[in-house]
Write a protein that holds these residues in place. Sequence first.
Motif, PDB file in Angstrom:
ATOM      1  N   CYS A 147      -2.027   2.869 -33.665  1.00 23.37           N
ATOM      2  CA  CYS A 147      -2.073   3.522 -32.355  1.00 23.37           C
ATOM      3  C   CYS A 147      -2.918   2.674 -31.405  1.00 23.37           C
ATOM      4  O   CYS A 147      -3.785   1.901 -31.841  1.00 23.37           O
ATOM      5  N   SER A 148      -2.683   2.790 -30.126  1.00 21.75           N
ATOM      6  CA  SER A 148      -3.478   2.057 -29.150  1.00 21.75           C
ATOM      7  C   SER A 148      -4.898   2.606 -29.150  1.00 21.75           C
ATOM      8  O   SER A 148      -5.124   3.787 -29.433  1.00 21.75           O
ATOM      9  N   ASP A 159       1.615   7.082 -26.673  1.00 24.84           N
ATOM     10  CA  ASP A 159       2.333   5.923 -27.203  1.00 24.84           C
ATOM     11  C   ASP A 159       3.785   6.270 -27.473  1.00 24.84           C
ATOM     12  O   ASP A 159       4.171   7.429 -27.496  1.00 24.84           O
ATOM     13  N   GLU A 160       4.562   5.230 -27.725  1.00 31.09           N
ATOM     14  CA  GLU A 160       5.925   5.474 -28.163  1.00 31.09           C
ATOM     15  C   GLU A 160       5.868   6.121 -29.543  1.00 31.09           C
ATOM     16  O   GLU A 160       5.034   5.783 -30.365  1.00 31.09           O
ATOM     17  N   LYS A 181       6.100   6.756 -33.172  1.00 31.32           N
ATOM     18  CA  LYS A 181       6.223   5.806 -34.274  1.00 31.32           C
ATOM     19  C   LYS A 181       6.285   6.494 -35.635  1.00 31.32           C
ATOM     20  O   LYS A 181       7.080   6.138 -36.482  1.00 31.32           O
ATOM     21  N   GLN A 218      -9.559  -4.172 -27.516  1.00 32.68           N
ATOM     22  CA  GLN A 218      -9.196  -3.010 -28.323  1.00 32.68           C
ATOM     23  C   GLN A 218     -10.125  -2.874 -29.524  1.00 32.68           C
ATOM     24  O   GLN A 218     -10.533  -1.766 -29.888  1.00 32.68           O
ATOM     25  N   CYS A 271      -1.564  10.167 -29.716  1.00 37.48           N
ATOM     26  CA  CYS A 271      -0.589   9.097 -29.946  1.00 37.48           C
ATOM     27  C   CYS A 271       0.819   9.543 -29.587  1.00 37.48           C
ATOM     28  O   CYS A 271       1.581   8.793 -28.979  1.00 37.48           O
ATOM     29  N   CYS A 320      -5.846   5.893 -27.471  1.00 33.71           N
ATOM     30  CA  CYS A 320      -5.608   7.175 -28.138  1.00 33.71           C
ATOM     31  C   CYS A 320      -6.885   7.691 -28.785  1.00 33.71           C
ATOM     32  O   CYS A 320      -7.105   8.905 -28.850  1.00 33.71           O
TER      33      CYS A 320
END
Length: 228
Positions: free
Chosen positions: A131-132, A176-177, A179, A76, A172, A135
């Motif tokens: 964020c991952s 992603d979940e 947040k 990452q 995101c 994203c």
Amino acid sequence: RRVKLSSCEQGIQTSFMPSMPPVSSDAFNKGVAAQREWISVLSETLGGGVHNFPIEQGGLKMAELNEIMRWDNALQQSVIHSCAETLENTVRHNEVRNRVCQLVTFTEQTPASAGKSPSDFVKQMAKYTQCSSSCLVVAFIYLQRLKEKYPRTYLTRLTFRKFFGVAVMVACKFLDEFKFSNKQWADVVGISLKEINTLEVEFLFRVHFQLCVSRKLYNVCAEAKSAC
């Protein structure tokens, strides 16, 4: 076997990523090494389903899970580094050519405050939003889709913060979940809540709500970030 790229995929490699550094950067090499180890471990463990079993029945130990997480973190970090350099180089590329963006709502009157560079801005987004890294890559794909509809869309020192900040926020939320609230995103990007709400709606309508990204397209864009 080489896969023939569509015009859209070829555009991603040229429009927003004009002059990336060579693939031999330390960060990328570490990421590649981590990715190979990560894939190897996952193919042997996740593929066999042992991650579904408790330790007493032959499942992964905490130390092994920690190793997988460590490898994934290294990968990452390499993506974040690559995206940061991509944005930095793209803004520099457009500034040299004195390009002016046609979408005035995403254009600031003065350069981003505090003299924050595009690469620092990407790292700030990754650090404070958690964020991952995917994203960040998807954000570039969204921006490319925007550019296909509005050819005079440019990432410059007057636009990169709003364009990239909103694109990452949308990615995101989609990937992603959930947040962060929009107020928190506004604080990270450095604009008001009212403005980020307006820009989010405009961005979504301008890309026609086309937020899905295929695995093939994602891979092409991710590889282009480190190879162009």
